[in-house]
Design an enzyme around this catalytic site. Structure first.
Site, PDB file in Angstrom:
ATOM      1  N   ALA A  62       0.866  -1.177   0.000  1.00 47.27           N
ATOM      2  CA  ALA A  62       0.000   0.000   0.000  1.00 47.27           C
ATOM      3  C   ALA A  62       0.909   1.236   0.000  1.00 47.27           C
ATOM      4  O   ALA A  62       2.089   1.142   0.346  1.00 47.27           O
ATOM      5  CB  ALA A  62      -0.867  -0.018   1.249  1.00 47.27           C
ATOM      6  N   GLY A 101       0.452  -5.103   0.775  1.00 45.71           N
ATOM      7  CA  GLY A 101      -0.679  -5.067  -0.147  1.00 45.71           C
ATOM      8  C   GLY A 101      -0.300  -5.584  -1.526  1.00 45.71           C
ATOM      9  O   GLY A 101      -1.149  -6.124  -2.250  1.00 45.71           O
ATOM     10  N   GLU A 104      -0.619  -9.140  -1.316  1.00 45.72           N
ATOM     11  CA  GLU A 104      -2.046  -9.459  -1.186  1.00 45.72           C
ATOM     12  C   GLU A 104      -2.736  -9.420  -2.551  1.00 45.72           C
ATOM     13  O   GLU A 104      -3.656 -10.192  -2.814  1.00 45.72           O
ATOM     14  CB  GLU A 104      -2.711  -8.491  -0.200  1.00 45.72           C
ATOM     15  CG  GLU A 104      -2.261  -8.770   1.246  1.00 45.72           C
ATOM     16  CD  GLU A 104      -2.749  -7.733   2.227  1.00 45.72           C
ATOM     17  OE1 GLU A 104      -2.393  -6.550   2.043  1.00 45.72           O
ATOM     18  OE2 GLU A 104      -3.470  -8.084   3.169  1.00 45.72           O
ATOM     19  N   GLU A 124       3.785  -5.757   7.140  1.00 43.17           N
ATOM     20  CA  GLU A 124       2.947  -4.750   7.815  1.00 43.17           C
ATOM     21  C   GLU A 124       3.257  -4.621   9.298  1.00 43.17           C
ATOM     22  O   GLU A 124       3.166  -3.530   9.867  1.00 43.17           O
ATOM     23  CB  GLU A 124       1.465  -5.081   7.633  1.00 43.17           C
ATOM     24  CG  GLU A 124       0.922  -4.815   6.235  1.00 43.17           C
ATOM     25  CD  GLU A 124       1.114  -5.967   5.258  1.00 43.17           C
ATOM     26  OE1 GLU A 124       1.910  -6.890   5.549  1.00 43.17           O
ATOM     27  OE2 GLU A 124       0.476  -5.949   4.189  1.00 43.17           O
TER      28      GLU A 124
HETATM   29  C1  3H9 Z   1       0.392  -2.424   3.430  1.00 44.66           C
HETATM   30  O1  3H9 Z   1       0.651  -2.856   2.337  1.00 44.66           O
HETATM   31  C2  3H9 Z   1      -0.972  -2.510   4.071  1.00 44.66           C
HETATM   32  C3  3H9 Z   1      -1.896  -3.485   3.385  1.00 44.66           C
HETATM   33  O2  3H9 Z   1      -1.747  -4.773   3.925  1.00 44.66           O
HETATM   34  C4  3H9 Z   1      -3.347  -3.132   3.619  1.00 44.66           C
HETATM   35  C5  3H9 Z   1      -3.832  -1.852   3.103  1.00 44.66           C
HETATM   36  C6  3H9 Z   1      -5.337  -1.701   3.232  1.00 44.66           C
HETATM   37  N1  3H9 Z   1       4.628   3.462   0.140  1.00 44.66           N
HETATM   38  O3  3H9 Z   1      13.255   1.789   0.833  1.00 44.66           O
HETATM   39  P1  3H9 Z   1      13.749   2.537  -0.349  1.00 44.66           P
HETATM   40  C7  3H9 Z   1       9.421   4.878  -1.041  1.00 44.66           C
HETATM   41  S1  3H9 Z   1       1.579  -1.614   4.345  1.00 44.66           S
HETATM   42  C8  3H9 Z   1       5.116   4.667  -0.123  1.00 44.66           C
HETATM   43  O4  3H9 Z   1      14.768   3.581  -0.131  1.00 44.66           O
HETATM   44  P2  3H9 Z   1      14.946   0.148  -1.409  1.00 44.66           P
HETATM   45  C9  3H9 Z   1      10.455   5.238   0.021  1.00 44.66           C
HETATM   46  O5  3H9 Z   1       9.920   6.119   0.981  1.00 44.66           O
HETATM   47  C10 3H9 Z   1       2.988  -1.540   3.259  1.00 44.66           C
HETATM   48  N2  3H9 Z   1       6.407   4.900  -0.415  1.00 44.66           N
HETATM   49  O6  3H9 Z   1      14.241   1.553  -1.513  1.00 44.66           O
HETATM   50  C11 3H9 Z   1      11.537   5.863  -0.830  1.00 44.66           C
HETATM   51  O7  3H9 Z   1      11.146   7.188  -1.126  1.00 44.66           O
HETATM   52  P3  3H9 Z   1      12.237   8.354  -1.254  1.00 44.66           P
HETATM   53  C12 3H9 Z   1       3.738  -2.821   3.245  1.00 44.66           C
HETATM   54  C13 3H9 Z   1       7.243   3.851  -0.386  1.00 44.66           C
HETATM   55  O8  3H9 Z   1      15.252  -0.255  -2.794  1.00 44.66           O
HETATM   56  C14 3H9 Z   1      11.481   5.059  -2.122  1.00 44.66           C
HETATM   57  O9  3H9 Z   1      10.184   4.452  -2.148  1.00 44.66           O
HETATM   58  N3  3H9 Z   1       4.945  -2.655   2.447  1.00 44.66           N
HETATM   59  C15 3H9 Z   1       6.806   2.561  -0.094  1.00 44.66           C
HETATM   60  O10 3H9 Z   1      16.024   0.190  -0.402  1.00 44.66           O
HETATM   61  C16 3H9 Z   1      12.533   3.976  -2.199  1.00 44.66           C
HETATM   62  O11 3H9 Z   1      12.451   3.174  -1.027  1.00 44.66           O
HETATM   63  C17 3H9 Z   1       6.110  -2.282   3.009  1.00 44.66           C
HETATM   64  O12 3H9 Z   1       6.200  -2.067   4.196  1.00 44.66           O
HETATM   65  C18 3H9 Z   1       5.432   2.368   0.188  1.00 44.66           C
HETATM   66  N4  3H9 Z   1       4.925   1.156   0.449  1.00 44.66           N
HETATM   67  O13 3H9 Z   1      13.834  -0.832  -0.827  1.00 44.66           O
HETATM   68  C19 3H9 Z   1       7.292  -2.167   2.083  1.00 44.66           C
HETATM   69  N5  3H9 Z   1       7.869   1.720  -0.134  1.00 44.66           N
HETATM   70  O14 3H9 Z   1      13.155   7.924  -2.361  1.00 44.66           O
HETATM   71  C20 3H9 Z   1       8.057  -0.911   2.359  1.00 44.66           C
HETATM   72  C21 3H9 Z   1       8.926   2.464  -0.466  1.00 44.66           C
HETATM   73  O15 3H9 Z   1      11.422   9.561  -1.510  1.00 44.66           O
HETATM   74  N6  3H9 Z   1       9.152  -0.710   1.443  1.00 44.66           N
HETATM   75  N7  3H9 Z   1       8.565   3.761  -0.624  1.00 44.66           N
HETATM   76  O16 3H9 Z   1      12.924   8.369   0.097  1.00 44.66           O
HETATM   77  C22 3H9 Z   1      10.312  -1.372   1.509  1.00 44.66           C
HETATM   78  O17 3H9 Z   1      10.503  -2.273   2.303  1.00 44.66           O
HETATM   79  C23 3H9 Z   1      11.417  -0.936   0.586  1.00 44.66           C
HETATM   80  O18 3H9 Z   1      11.099   0.349   0.145  1.00 44.66           O
HETATM   81  C24 3H9 Z   1      11.660  -1.834  -0.654  1.00 44.66           C
HETATM   82  C25 3H9 Z   1      12.704  -1.143  -1.565  1.00 44.66           C
HETATM   83  C26 3H9 Z   1      12.213  -3.197  -0.178  1.00 44.66           C
HETATM   84  C27 3H9 Z   1      10.403  -2.051  -1.430  1.00 44.66           C
END
Ligand code: 3H9
Length: 655
Positions: A62, A101, A104, A124
Site C-alpha cells: 500500500a 498489499g 495481497e 505490515e
Molecule cells: C500495506 O501494504 C498494508 C496493506 O496490507 C493493507 C492496506 C489496506 N509506500 O526503501 P527505499 C518509497 S503496508 C510509499 O529507499 P529500497 C520510500 O519512501 C505496506 N512509499 O528503496 C523511498 O522514497 P524516497 C507494506 C514507499 O530499494 C522510495 O520508495 N509494504 C513505499 O532500499 C525507495 O524506497 C512495506 O512495508 C510504500 N509502500 O527498498 C514495504 N515503499 O526515495 C516498504 C517504499 O522519496 N518498502 N517507498 O525516500 C520497503 O521495504 C522498501 O522500500 C523496498 C525497496 C524493499 C520495497
C-alpha cells in the site's frame, strides 16, 4: 494525467502492467487503474489476465504516504476482492519484492509465478499494522497456519523458492518474466483452467494450541507490541470463521491498529530512516569515489567487526596491527565470529569462508598504499589517533578516504594531523560492528562533499543505516547518552535500585536498561574517559559517584564478573546487596535523602534527559533533523521503534 496502470490485449491474454516508480506502491491512481483494467478485461474477449509490473519491483505494498489521511476509493480490499472474483484465470507475475498489499494482490490472483530472484512478504507488522487486504485470511489457506503466522508476525520476506515450498507461489520462471507468464497463461487457457480462488480453499490441518504458543512467544519477542498479537487473532479467525467473517475481523483489527499510537510511530520511523540518508544542501548528483578495497587499523573488537562488515559485502580488507602477535589475535577473533555466524545459521560455511578470505593482515602501513579507504579503529587516545592519521597521510594514495571510528574525539583535530583534511571523515560504527546497523557518519568542518556522499552510499552497500552528525563530543548518540546515564545515577542516589531503573526502562520498551548497558560496556571505560575531562565537562559529581566507587572496588562490569550487578558464568545479572550498600553510603555522604521512586518518574526523567539533549543537538546543527536522532537511538541504542524514537516520543508526549 495518464494512468500508472496500462492494459493491453495481446493475442487472447489481457495484460495489466503497473508502472508507478519508485516501487509501484498501491496509490489511489494505481488501485483505480487496476479496477478500470479489470472492467475492460471482463468484456474484451481475453481468456486470461496477467498482472505484472514495470521497473525495479512488483508492487511493494500500500502507499504508506496515504496512511492516516482520509480513505480514497477504491479501497485496496475492494480491489483484491475484485481481482479474485474475475471469472477468467488471473496470473500474478512477480519480480523484485512483492510486499504487503502488493503480495495481497498476488494472493488474490488465481495463479502466481515469480523469478527465482524475487522475494515475497507481509511486512505490515513493522509498521505496527497487519495485512489488511485479505492477507491474514488468504495466506493460511495457501501456506497453512504456522507458515502464515511466521511470515506475518516476523514481517521478514522470503525467497521465491521458499514461497513455492510452502504453497504461496506455483511456479518459478527462468529468463524473461513477461515471456514466462504469457506462456503459462496460454498453457492454462489451453488446459481449460478455471479461476482458482484462494478464499475457497480449505485451511490445511493444524494444531489448535499453535495460537496460544505464538501469543506467548510474541509477548516476549515483541514485548509491548500490539500488532503481532492482532495478527494471531486474525489468523485464528481465518481458521475458525467463514472467509467473509474473517475478512470483517481483519478489517476491524486493521482499523484499530491504523488509528493507534504504535503504528503512527512506526510509520514516522519508516520515513525517518529513509530521510536520514539524505543530506541537506548536497545534490543527489554529487559524484562519489570508488571504494573497492579498505584498510582497517586496529584488530580489536571494533576493528575486527568493521573488517567483517566490508568483507561481508564483498570488499577486500587489509587489517593492520602493531605486531604479529596482535594481528594473529585480531584475526582469530574474526575467525571465531565467523564460526559463530555459521553455528547460528546466519551464514553457510562456504559463504563464511569466502568472506573470511577477503580479510588479510599486515603490520606495515605500506600495505595500505593502494586502498581506496582506510578506517582507524584503535582505542580512544587522541594523540595516538593523530599519529596514525599522519602515517596514513604519508602512505595512502591521493584520493583515498581517511576515516576514524572514534566515538568521541574531535574529527577536525584528527583531520588537521594530515595535509588532506578534505579527505578525512568519521565513520562511527557500533559494537558489535558486523551486526549493529547504525553508522554515524561524522562530517568534519573540511570534509569534501564527495567524501561524504561516498560514505553514505557505501553505508548502504555494507548494509548499515547511516546518519550524518557534525562534530561534537560524543556526536549524536553518545552525547545524548551522557545526561541519560547521569539521570540514572541520580535516581539511584535518590532511592531507586539498579534493578528498578533497568526494569522500568525495559518494561517501557528499551532493549536493555542503562545500568546493564554500562556493565556491558565496562565501567572502567567511562572512568578513564572522565579522567580526561574538566570538572565542568564531568557535570554534577553526584552523577558519577556510584560508578567511580564501583570501579575503585574492582567492579568493572560484566568483564570482571560484577558491576551494578553480579554476573554468573553465563553473564546473567543478579541484584547485589553490596551495590545497594555502596549506593546508600554514597547518598548519605552526599547528603541526599532517599525516597520511594516510581517507575513513571524513572521513565520520564531518563527519556526527558535524552529529549532535552537531542533538542540542543538540533539547535546547534549537530544533527540535520530531529528524525535523524530517532534513527540513531532505534538502531544504535535499543530504543523501541514502536515509540518512534526519542524525539518523536518527546513531541507526542509533550516532554
Ligand atoms: C500495506 O501494504 C498494508 C496493506 O496490507 C493493507 C492496506 C489496506 N509506500 O526503501 P527505499 C518509497 S503496508 C510509499 O529507499 P529500497 C520510500 O519512501 C505496506 N512509499 O528503496 C523511498 O522514497 P524516497 C507494506 C514507499 O530499494 C522510495 O520508495 N509494504 C513505499 O532500499 C525507495 O524506497 C512495506 O512495508 C510504500 N509502500 O527498498 C514495504 N515503499 O526515495 C516498504 C517504499 O522519496 N518498502 N517507498 O525516500 C520497503 O521495504 C522498501 O522500500 C523496498 C525497496 C524493499 C520495497
Amino acid at each position: 494525467m495518464s494512468s500508472p496502470v496500462n492494459y493491453t490485449l495481446t493475442d487472447n491474454i489481457g495484460v495489466i502492467t503497473i508502472d508507478s516508480p519508485p516501487v509501484n506502491a498501491l496509490s489511489q491512481a494505481v488501485r483505480q487503474g487496476i479496477m478500470d483494467a479489470l472492467d475492460v478485461a471482463d468484456s474484451d474477449g481475453s481468456k486470461a489476465v496477467v498482472i505484472l509490473c514495470d521497473g525495479r519491483t512488483f508492487i511493494a505494498g500500500a502507499d504508506i504516504s496515504e496512511f492516516g489521511k482520509p480513505l480514497k476509493d477504491p479501497w485496496l480490499p475492494e480491489v483484491v476482492n475484485r481481482i479474485e472474483a474475475t471469472d477468467k484465470p488471473v496470473i500474478a507475475a512477480i519480480h523484485g519484492t512483492a510486499l504487503g498489499g502488493g503480495f495481497e494482490v498476488a494472493l488474490s490472483a488465481h495463479y502466481r509465478c515469480a523469478l527465482a530472484s524475487a522475494k515475497v512478504g507481509l511486512p505490515e507488522v513493522k509498521l505496527g499494522l497487519l495485512p489488511g487486504a485479505g492477507g491474514t485470511q488468504r495466506t493460511p489457506r495457501l501456506a497453512g497456519i504456522e507458515a502464515a503466522l511466521q511470515l506475518m508476525t516476523s514481517g521478514v520476506p522470503i525467497a521465491a523458492a521458499q514461497a513455492m515450498e510452502v504453497g504461496l507461489i506455483d511456479r518459478l520462471v527462468d529468463g524473461d518474466l513477461y515471456e514466462g507468464a504469457m506462456a503459462w497463461a496460454q498453457e492454462l487457457v489451453a488446459a481449460g483452467a478455471v479461476p482458482r480462488r484462494t478464499s475457497e480453499q480449505e485451511i490445511p490441518a493444524y494444531d489448535a494450541a499453535i495460537f496460544d504458543a505464538f501469543r506467548g512467544t510474541l509477548a516476549k519477542r515483541a514485548r509491548g507490541q500490539i500488532a503481532p498479537q492482532r495478527i494471531v487473532d486474525c489468523v485464528e479467525g481465518a481458521a475458525t470463521l467463514s472467509f467473509a467473517d474473517g475478512l470483517a475481523l481483519e478489517r476491524s483489527k486493521f482499523a484499530e491498529l491504523m488509528d493507534g499510537e504504535q503504528s503512527a510511530a512506526l510509520r514516522h520511523f519508516f520515513f525517518a530512516e529513509r530521510q536520514a540518508a539524505k543530506i541537506d544542501g548536497l545534490s543527489k548528483d554529487t559524484p562519489t569515489r570508488p571504494v573497492e578495497s579498505v584498510g582497517v587499523i586496529g584488530g580489536g573488537t571494533m576493528g575486527g567487526g568493521i573488517a567483517m562488515s566490508f568483507a561481508n559485502a564483498g570488499i577486500p580488507v587489509t587489517l593492520i596491527e602493531i605486531s604479529d602477535d596482535a594481528l594473529a589475535r585480531g584475526l582469530s577473533i574474526i575467525d571465531r565470529n565467523y564460526a559463530g555466524s555459521v553455528k547460528r545459521g546466519k551464514l553457510s560455511e562456504s559463504a563464511a569462508a569466502a568472506c573470511r578470505a577477503l580479510i588479510s593482515g599486515a603490520t606495515d602501513y605500506a600495505a595500505l598504499a593502494e586502498v581506496d579507504m582506510a578506517i582507524e579503529a584503535v582505542f580512544e587516545d587522541p594523540n595516538l589517533k593523530k599519529d596514525i592519521f599522519a602515517k596514513l597521510d604519508a602512505v595512502c594514495k591521493q584520493g583515498a578516504i581517511l576515516a576514524t571510528n572514534t566515538s568521541y574525539q574531535d574529527v577536525d583535530a584528527i583531520a588537521a594531523a594530515t595535509q588532506r583534511p578534505a579527505d578525512v571523515i568519521g565513520m562511527h560504527f557500533f559494537s558489535p560492528a558486523h551486526i549493529m546497523k547504525l553508522l554515524e557518519v561524522v562530517r568534519g568542518e573540511k570534509t569534501a562533499d564527495d567524501v561524504l556522499a561516498t560514505c553514505m552510499q557505501l553505508a548502504k552497500r555494507i548494509r548499515k543505516v547511516p546518519v550524518v552528525s557534525r562534530v561534537c563530543y560524543g556526536f549524536i548518540g553518545n552525547r545524548m547518552l551522557q545526561p541519560y546515564g547521569q539521570q540514572s545515577q541520580l535516581l539511584l542516589l535518590e532511592g531507586a535500585t539498579p534493578e528498578q531503573v533497568d526494569g522500568a526502562m525495559e518494561s517501557w520498551g528499551m532493549a536493555m536498561g542503562p545500568l546493564r548497558v554500562f556493565d556491558l560496556a565496562g565501567l572502567d571505560v567511562g572512568y578513564k574517559a572522565r579522567e580526561a575531562l574538566s570538572d565542568e565537562e564531568k557535570g554534577d559529581p553526584a552523577s558519577y559517584r556510584v560508578p567511580d566507587l564501583l570501579v575503585e572496588a574492582g567492579r568493572l562490569g560484566q568483564k570482571s564478573g560484577s558491576g551494578f550487578y553480579s554476573y554468573d558464568e553465563d553473564r546473567k545479572p543478579t541484584p547485589d546487596p553490596v551495590v545497594h550498600e555502596i549506593i546508600q553510603t554514597a547518598a548519605a555522604d552526599l547528603g541526599i535523602e532517599r525516597r520511594k521512586i516510581s517507575d513513571e518518574e524513572i521513565v520520564e526523567r531518563l527519556i526527558g534527559a535524552l529529549v532535552d539533549e537531542g533538542r540542543k543537538i538540533i539547535d546547534e546543527g549537530i544533527a540535520q533533523r530531529s528524525s535523524d536522532i530517532d534513527v540513531v537511538y532505534v538502531y544504535g541504542y535499543g530504543f523501541p521503534a514502536w515509540r518512534g524514537g526519542p524525539m518523536y516520543y518527546g513531541d507526542s508526549a509533550s516532554l
